[in-house]
Structure formats: structure tokens, C-alpha cells
Design a protein around this motif. Structure first.
Motif, PDB file in Angstrom:
ATOM      1  N   MET A 202     -36.422  12.586  -3.313  1.00 23.95           N
ATOM      2  CA  MET A 202     -36.344  14.007  -3.635  1.00 23.95           C
ATOM      3  C   MET A 202     -37.530  14.406  -4.508  1.00 23.95           C
ATOM      4  O   MET A 202     -37.805  13.761  -5.522  1.00 23.95           O
ATOM      5  CB  MET A 202     -35.028  14.322  -4.358  1.00 23.95           C
ATOM      6  CG  MET A 202     -33.784  14.021  -3.539  1.00 23.95           C
ATOM      7  SD  MET A 202     -32.257  14.159  -4.526  1.00 23.95           S
ATOM      8  CE  MET A 202     -32.374  15.862  -5.049  1.00 23.95           C
ATOM      9  N   SER A 203     -38.220  15.473  -4.121  1.00 32.11           N
ATOM     10  CA  SER A 203     -39.400  15.905  -4.876  1.00 32.11           C
ATOM     11  C   SER A 203     -39.034  16.302  -6.303  1.00 32.11           C
ATOM     12  O   SER A 203     -39.790  16.030  -7.252  1.00 32.11           O
ATOM     13  CB  SER A 203     -40.075  17.072  -4.159  1.00 32.11           C
ATOM     14  OG  SER A 203     -39.175  18.163  -4.012  1.00 32.11           O
ATOM     15  N   ASP A 204     -37.869  16.943  -6.475  1.00 32.27           N
ATOM     16  CA  ASP A 204     -37.456  17.340  -7.822  1.00 32.27           C
ATOM     17  C   ASP A 204     -37.262  16.134  -8.733  1.00 32.27           C
ATOM     18  O   ASP A 204     -37.640  16.161  -9.908  1.00 32.27           O
ATOM     19  CB  ASP A 204     -36.149  18.136  -7.753  1.00 32.27           C
ATOM     20  CG  ASP A 204     -36.348  19.530  -7.183  1.00 32.27           C
ATOM     21  OD1 ASP A 204     -37.514  19.954  -7.097  1.00 32.27           O
ATOM     22  OD2 ASP A 204     -35.359  20.184  -6.829  1.00 32.27           O
ATOM     23  N   PHE A 205     -36.697  15.067  -8.188  1.00 36.18           N
ATOM     24  CA  PHE A 205     -36.484  13.871  -9.009  1.00 36.18           C
ATOM     25  C   PHE A 205     -37.808  13.176  -9.317  1.00 36.18           C
ATOM     26  O   PHE A 205     -37.978  12.632 -10.416  1.00 36.18           O
ATOM     27  CB  PHE A 205     -35.541  12.904  -8.306  1.00 36.18           C
ATOM     28  CG  PHE A 205     -35.189  11.709  -9.143  1.00 36.18           C
ATOM     29  CD1 PHE A 205     -34.192  11.786 -10.098  1.00 36.18           C
ATOM     30  CD2 PHE A 205     -35.864  10.505  -8.978  1.00 36.18           C
ATOM     31  CE1 PHE A 205     -33.874  10.690 -10.888  1.00 36.18           C
ATOM     32  CE2 PHE A 205     -35.562   9.404  -9.757  1.00 36.18           C
ATOM     33  CZ  PHE A 205     -34.557   9.497 -10.713  1.00 36.18           C
ATOM     34  N   VAL A 206     -38.735  13.192  -8.386  1.00 37.58           N
ATOM     35  CA  VAL A 206     -40.051  12.573  -8.636  1.00 37.58           C
ATOM     36  C   VAL A 206     -40.760  13.282  -9.784  1.00 37.58           C
ATOM     37  O   VAL A 206     -41.340  12.654 -10.678  1.00 37.58           O
ATOM     38  CB  VAL A 206     -40.904  12.604  -7.353  1.00 37.58           C
ATOM     39  CG1 VAL A 206     -42.328  12.148  -7.651  1.00 37.58           C
ATOM     40  CG2 VAL A 206     -40.290  11.716  -6.277  1.00 37.58           C
ATOM     41  N   VAL A 207     -40.712  14.620  -9.779  1.00 33.48           N
ATOM     42  CA  VAL A 207     -41.325  15.383 -10.865  1.00 33.48           C
ATOM     43  C   VAL A 207     -40.635  15.085 -12.191  1.00 33.48           C
ATOM     44  O   VAL A 207     -41.283  14.906 -13.234  1.00 33.48           O
ATOM     45  CB  VAL A 207     -41.275  16.891 -10.549  1.00 33.48           C
ATOM     46  CG1 VAL A 207     -41.777  17.709 -11.738  1.00 33.48           C
ATOM     47  CG2 VAL A 207     -42.115  17.208  -9.322  1.00 33.48           C
ATOM     48  N   LEU A 208     -39.292  15.017 -12.162  1.00 29.32           N
ATOM     49  CA  LEU A 208     -38.551  14.678 -13.377  1.00 29.32           C
ATOM     50  C   LEU A 208     -38.949  13.305 -13.883  1.00 29.32           C
ATOM     51  O   LEU A 208     -39.123  13.102 -15.099  1.00 29.32           O
ATOM     52  CB  LEU A 208     -37.050  14.717 -13.086  1.00 29.32           C
ATOM     53  CG  LEU A 208     -36.125  14.285 -14.234  1.00 29.32           C
ATOM     54  CD1 LEU A 208     -36.225  15.262 -15.401  1.00 29.32           C
ATOM     55  CD2 LEU A 208     -34.679  14.176 -13.767  1.00 29.32           C
ATOM     56  N   ALA A 209     -39.114  12.352 -12.979  1.00 28.52           N
ATOM     57  CA  ALA A 209     -39.475  10.992 -13.375  1.00 28.52           C
ATOM     58  C   ALA A 209     -40.854  10.957 -14.054  1.00 28.52           C
ATOM     59  O   ALA A 209     -41.035  10.290 -15.081  1.00 28.52           O
ATOM     60  CB  ALA A 209     -39.472  10.079 -12.150  1.00 28.52           C
ATOM     61  N   ILE A 210     -41.805  11.695 -13.503  1.00 32.49           N
ATOM     62  CA  ILE A 210     -43.148  11.725 -14.098  1.00 32.49           C
ATOM     63  C   ILE A 210     -43.103  12.367 -15.478  1.00 32.49           C
ATOM     64  O   ILE A 210     -43.733  11.885 -16.433  1.00 32.49           O
ATOM     65  CB  ILE A 210     -44.119  12.478 -13.173  1.00 32.49           C
ATOM     66  CG1 ILE A 210     -44.283  11.723 -11.847  1.00 32.49           C
ATOM     67  CG2 ILE A 210     -45.480  12.660 -13.847  1.00 32.49           C
ATOM     68  CD1 ILE A 210     -45.101  12.475 -10.812  1.00 32.49           C
ATOM     69  N   SER A 211     -42.344  13.438 -15.596  1.00 31.49           N
ATOM     70  CA  SER A 211     -42.255  14.114 -16.889  1.00 31.49           C
ATOM     71  C   SER A 211     -41.574  13.232 -17.933  1.00 31.49           C
ATOM     72  O   SER A 211     -41.920  13.274 -19.114  1.00 31.49           O
ATOM     73  CB  SER A 211     -41.502  15.430 -16.744  1.00 31.49           C
ATOM     74  OG  SER A 211     -40.124  15.211 -16.524  1.00 31.49           O
ATOM     75  N   VAL A 212     -40.605  12.420 -17.501  1.00 34.31           N
ATOM     76  CA  VAL A 212     -39.913  11.517 -18.425  1.00 34.31           C
ATOM     77  C   VAL A 212     -40.889  10.502 -19.020  1.00 34.31           C
ATOM     78  O   VAL A 212     -40.776  10.126 -20.200  1.00 34.31           O
ATOM     79  CB  VAL A 212     -38.746  10.813 -17.697  1.00 34.31           C
ATOM     80  CG1 VAL A 212     -38.278   9.590 -18.472  1.00 34.31           C
ATOM     81  CG2 VAL A 212     -37.586  11.765 -17.501  1.00 34.31           C
ATOM     82  N   LEU A 213     -41.852  10.055 -18.230  1.00 35.94           N
ATOM     83  CA  LEU A 213     -42.839   9.099 -18.731  1.00 35.94           C
ATOM     84  C   LEU A 213     -43.610   9.672 -19.919  1.00 35.94           C
ATOM     85  O   LEU A 213     -43.795   9.013 -20.940  1.00 35.94           O
ATOM     86  CB  LEU A 213     -43.807   8.716 -17.610  1.00 35.94           C
ATOM     87  CG  LEU A 213     -43.224   7.906 -16.444  1.00 35.94           C
ATOM     88  CD1 LEU A 213     -44.282   7.714 -15.362  1.00 35.94           C
ATOM     89  CD2 LEU A 213     -42.713   6.557 -16.926  1.00 35.94           C
TER      90      LEU A 213
END
Length: 438
Positions: A202-213
């Protein structure tokens, strides 16, 4: 061992034994996150005893945080499952439940910070660590409170996996020598894994994952260097521990009040934006920190940073559940907290290296602040782009065919024109049958 009886429910009960789950998670966060963050009080003692610089000493705290988020070892076996259990038991009151659960970190810091400083003075750092180890054994009590629950979606997934296993065992008994039996097993396993972790695409989860880093990189160093920084500007040991206590108690207020506020009807649909706002505010606090050179100035900083730290920590599971849903929440939270591991590992030593190199905390704090602000801006930009694309799709659909309807996610659901054509065809067929009774 006695078989655990699973509570069955079609939807999260939003109460009942769920409040015991909240209590258990509350104690877990005290015994894990609060104890971990109080290690910063040992920082100067470690540095003095081992005669090491900031960068080398920071590895002690960073490794503890990294292992907690990365492995199935130690605190990790308690922290992530406890948080996931709260998400299973609550839906309508999810933000409030997480706010109470996660406030254990703030309460633990508030109580443990001065206590740990007192223990160090009375029993040395070795004795203080031994006493903390005995306190952490209360995690066994927390685990006893965790009662599994099976929701409707989980039951469907479990039944599908059971059918797959039954068919596999049948094929193995019928033809154990056939090579395609192994292929069938591999297909079933891959299907189960794909169903469990399909949110990774999911693109939304990928963006969330990058922001979490980026967010995780920024949030960790303050809890390592808050006490050393206060000591460097002339604050006493007890006052530095008091600053940690203030940060902890305000963290509690942020956990509970922000969770309660975002559960209100007026903010229920804006939890994502509230999450971004809280991260951005912590980033701004970091940028102001190098200018604060006295205790009266550090107290307002500890209050502001602590409040918004508690706010966004509460909303991490809520935002994750909004993106992936309740069924995959446990796996998604595992991935999200796993992504904290590498930033937690490298950010304190990097900050320590900057302090050793520049002789000041300014560069380290500014880097953390910009990292958290970038995390907030990235999520906000992604949400804006998604909204613009949805609006554009709706506009193009109306221009091309006014009868074409769109769902809220911007994907074409069905064509009203096609449905009308089908009804017209059925009407013609009925008329023909009526005119020809034979």
C-alpha cells in the motif's frame, strides 16, 4: 499447559476485559519504555566510570532501544504484542484507550527519574540497575492479563488457513511422494504470508514507513542527552532529574488528553492531521533548545516537548490502523516499531559524535529537529497529493461521463449507465415475453 480460551466477538467490545488489557499495556510501557528512557540518568556515571566520549557512551542506550524494536528478544516480546492487543479490544474508543496505555511511559519517567537518581547516590549505578531489573520482573504479571480475542475478520482468516492446512495434510497422506505436494505447501504458506502482509504494497503505508524512519531518528537523542545537556549549562543533578520528571508527567497529559480529544466527533476525521501537527511541534521544540541556557527556560521546553511527544505516540497505532485496518494491525505495528530500530540505533551515537566534534549540542539538536519536521511535511505532502489526485479523477469522470460514479477512494466502482442499460434490456425481454405467451 491448559488451553487458553479465546473470547469470540464479531467486533471489538470497546470495554469489558478490554480495560484490563489497557491496564496491562499501561504497566508494560512503564516497565519497558520508561525504564529505557531513564537510562539517560546513568549517562554521566557510565561516561565517567568507563572514561569514554559521548559517541561511545551513547551506544548503551541506542542498543537497548534498537533491540526492543528490532528482535523478539527482551522488551520486544512484551511491548509490541501489548499494544496490538489494545487495538483488538477497542474501535470507537481506540485513541483514548491508547492514550491511557501509552501514558505509562510518562508516569514511569515521572516516578522513576528522581528515584533512579536517588538509587545511584545510595547504591551506585550497579545497585540501581539491579533494583530496576527486579522492578521489570513485573512484566510477568502484565502478561497474565492478556486474554486473546478472536474477531470476525480474524476468524475468517483462521478458517481459510485451517482449510489450507487440512487440504495439505490430505494431499500428503494420499501421495507423500509427489513433488507437487511440496509446491502446494509452498503456495499455501505464500498465500498466508501475502494475506498477512499485503499492506506492505500500500502506497500510504510505504509513505508512513519512510516518515517513521525520520521521526524515530529525531525523537530518541533527547532522552539520552537531556540530562547531560542540563548538567553542561550548570543545572544540578537533582534538577536535571526533575526535568525528566516534568517531561514524563506532561507526556502523560499529552497521551490521555490528545487521545480523548481526537476521539471527539469534531476531530475524529482529523486524527492523521493531528499526528502530523504533534510531530512538527516536537521538531520546532528541538530547534529552540540550543537557545535555552537555564533551568527556568528548560522547564517550558520540557512541558511542550513532553506534551506533543505523548500526543503523537498515542496516535501511531491509530494512524496505522486507519491505513491497514484492524485485521492486519498487529503485523503492521510490528513493522512500524521494527522501523524504529535502525534510527534508534544510530541517532544517539551520531548526536554524540556531533557533540564531540563541535563541542556543542547545537548541531545535534538541529539535525533532530529538521528530521522530525521533514517527517511531518512528508506525510502532509503525501496526503495533499492523494487528495488532489482524487479530485482530479472525480473531475475527469464528470467531464467524460456524468453518469460515471466514483467511490471516495477515487477508484471507479461501477457505471450507472451500464446498470441502466442492463435494466432497459431486461424490460425489453419482459415485453417480448408478454407479447408472445407461447
Amino acid at each position: 499447559m491448559a488451553k487458553v480460551n479465546r473470547a469470540r466477538s464479531t467486533s471489538p467490545p470497546d470495554g469489558g476485559w478490554g480495560w484490563m488489557i489497557v491496564a496491562g499495556c499501561f504497566l508494560v510501557t512503564i516497565c519497558t519504555r520508561a525504564v529505557t528512557r531513564c537510562i539517560s540518568i546513568f549517562f554521566v556515571d557510565f561516561q565517567t566510570y568507563f572514561s569514554q566520549d559521548y559517541a561511545q557512551t551513547a551506544w548503551i542506550h541506542s542498543i537497548v532501544d534498537c533491540v526492543t524494536m528490532l528482535c523478539g528478544l527482551g522488551f520486544a516480546l512484551c511491548y509490541s504484542p501489548a499494544i496490538a492487543m489494545v487495538g483488538k479490544y477497542f474501535s470507537r474508543r481506540k485513541a483514548l484507550a491508547y492514550g491511557i496505555s501509552m501514558s505509562g511511559s510518562g508516569i514511569g519517567i515521572f516516578i522513576l527519574a528522581p528515584v533512579v537518581q536517588l538509587l545511584i547516590e545510595q547504591f551506585s549505578w550497579r545497585g540501581a540497575l539491579l533494583i530496576l531489573g527486579g522492578f521489570v520482573l513485573n512484566l510477568c504479571v502484565c502478561g497474565a492479563l492478556m486474554r486473546p480475542i478472536t474477531l470476525k475478520d480474524d476468524q475468517t482468516t483462521s478458517e481459510q488457513n485451517h482449510v489450507c492446512r487440512t487440504e495439505t495434510q490430505g494431499f500428503q497422506r494420499a501421495s507423500p511422494s509427489l513433488t507437487w505436494t511440496k509446491e502446494w505447501v509452498q503456495t499455501c504458506l505464500c498465500g498466508s504470508l501475502q494475506q498477512e502482509y499485503n499492506f506492505l504494497l500500500m502506497s500510504d503505508f510505504v509513505v508512513l514507513a519512510i516518515s517513521v524512519l525520520f521521526m524515530a531518528y529525531g525523537c530518541s537523542p533527547l532522552f539520552v542527552y537531556m540530562v547531560p545537556y542540563a548538567l553542561s549549562i550548570g543545572v544540578s543533578h537533582q534538577q536535571a532529574a526533575l526535568l525528566m520528571s516534568i517531561l514524563g508527567v506532561i507526556d502523560i497529559i499529552g497521551n490521555i488528553t490528545f487521545g480523548w480529544l481526537t476521539d471527539r466527533r469534531c476531530l475524529k476525521n482529523y486524527q492523521y492531521i493531528c499526528y502530523l501537527f504533534a510531530i512538527g511541534m516536537d521538531g520546532l521544540c528541538y530547534l529552540c533548545l540550543p537557545m535555552l541556557q537555564s533551568l527556568p527556560l528548560l522547564v517550558p521546553f520540557a512541558c511542550t516537548f513532553g506534551y506533543f511527544d505523548g500526543a503523537y505516540v498515542t496516535l501511531i497505532p491509530v494512524v496505522t490502523a486507519e491505513i491497514v485496518g484492524t485485521t492486519s494491525l498487529s503485523s503492521a505495528l510490528g513493522v512500524v516499531y521494527f522501523l524504529h530500530a535502525v534510527p534508534y540505533l544510530v541517532s544517539p551515537p551520531i548526536a554524540g559524535w556531533l557533540v564531540d566534534t563541535t563541542g556543542s549540542y547545537t548541531a545535534a539538536f538541529l539535525l533532530c529537529g529538521f528530521s522530525m519536521i521533514f517527517s511531518s511535511v512528508l506525510l502532509g505532502f503525501a496526503r495533499l497529493v492523494k487528495k488532489m489526485r482524487k479530485t482530479q479523477l472525480q473531475f475527469l469522470a464528470k467531464e467524460s461521463d456524468p453518469k460515471l460514479q466514483l467511490w471516495t477512494n477515487g477508484s471507479v466502482a461501477y457505471s450507472v449507465a451500464r446498470e441502466l442499460d442492463q435494466k432497459d434490456g431486461e424490460s425489453v425481454a419482459i415485453a417480448m415475453l408478454g407479447s408472445n405467451p407461447a
